[in-house]
Design an enzyme around this catalytic site. Sequence first.
Site, PDB file in Angstrom:
ATOM      1  N   HIS A 399      20.426 -55.863 -18.782  1.00  0.00           N
ATOM      2  CA  HIS A 399      21.208 -56.901 -19.449  1.00  0.00           C
ATOM      3  C   HIS A 399      21.602 -58.030 -18.494  1.00  0.00           C
ATOM      4  O   HIS A 399      22.010 -59.106 -18.944  1.00  0.00           O
ATOM      5  CB  HIS A 399      22.469 -56.294 -20.085  1.00  0.00           C
ATOM      6  N   ARG A 400      21.471 -57.804 -17.205  1.00  0.00           N
ATOM      7  CA  ARG A 400      21.748 -58.876 -16.248  1.00  0.00           C
ATOM      8  C   ARG A 400      20.639 -59.926 -16.281  1.00  0.00           C
ATOM      9  O   ARG A 400      20.847 -61.071 -15.880  1.00  0.00           O
ATOM     10  CB  ARG A 400      21.861 -58.308 -14.830  1.00  0.00           C
TER      11      ARG A 400
END
Length: 426
Positions: A399-400
């Site tokens: 998700h980064r």
Amino acid sequence: MAEIVRMPKLSDTMTEGVVAEWHKKVGDKVSEGDLLADIETDKATMEFESFYEGVLLHIGVDKGGTAPVNAILAVIGEKGENIDALLKDAGNAAPAQEKAEEVKEEAPVVESKPDPTPVQTEVAPVQVAAVATSTNGSANGGRIFASPLAKKMAEEKGINLANVVGSGENQRIVKRDIENYQPSAGGAAATYIPAAAVGTESYTDVPNSQMRKAIAKALSASKFSAPHFYLKMEVDMDNAIAARKAINEQEGVKISFNDMVVKAVAAALRRHPKVNADWMGDYIRYNDHIHVGVAVAVEDGLVVPVVKFTDTKGIAQIGAEIKDLAGRAREKKIQPEEMQGGTFAVSNLGMYGIEDFTSIINPPNGCILSVGQIKSTPVVKNGEIVPGNVMKLSLSCDHRVVDGAVGSEFLRTLKELLENPVRMLV
């Protein structure tokens, strides 16, 4: 003049190596290009050739020994040459040798193909004898221990708990004791005997290879530091099955469904460049080139050979390259550079009958695709239930790097390409 041969750095993540095999011994003549030793790295066992000519005067790390990168591996020079001063000046000869000795003393020797001997622990058979006593509480100071359910069942069946032998902890009477209770003709206590544990316990301790250690370190770091989320989608594979059949009817051509998936992934990455990205700590790297890594199971674990510039290659070329890379990986002949530089990874367990699974992201990549088997199942088409062939895909995202909407758009494009294979060629 004698030359020092040091432990080479054979992969970008290698910090130490294990000498799996020496092909020369002290006193042997060595020519430039001769096979000197097999070095086990964190990714594979590599053949290490000599860069020097002369006589092998010294071995710094014995077979099975571990030494850090740049430690003294060997010394090659002229026959009879005194190398004591050279080893002393090198400084790290002693630590390298001590490291090898430490491995010998503290752990079993690890060779390229360990053949561990099972370690067995004998366990004395547990003998449980029948008990005939007029009171169950004699062993507990006159008190009868029973579970509430056992008490209720005994009351309903008219069973005197004093005549029941408990099989629970501290002879506690439990449900099974009441269910198996059989009063003797003379009114003595039951002779129910719990199942005896008889046999021999055994186990095998296998020291972790350099590859297994590297896998554990890399994937633990990925799983516990990268915020994974997962996107799943089903793909209608009817058209892909027909396309593969047509392609394989051509002479000399043989492709797999996995080859088609890799090609489709490359085409989808070209349309969604934000998925073709790496987490670099202080920044995100968006790659213009597409290198798809394909997970391959090998004897010691898992490696990910990389098909370079995947989007520029046809399905048949991709298939041939994957077959070659996978074969050499299993034979431990693949080169480190062939497992580096991937921008995206694919893991396929469909051939094992796995329908659906998720994978841990291979750092620094932002995503990895998990591919399940193609399963024949009823599907709804045009409002009717008909036979179909469905394959499940699961996209693991960091998700980064990748947001949900970005990953979803990529997966939707991938589905469209696999359901209409001709679009991969456009």
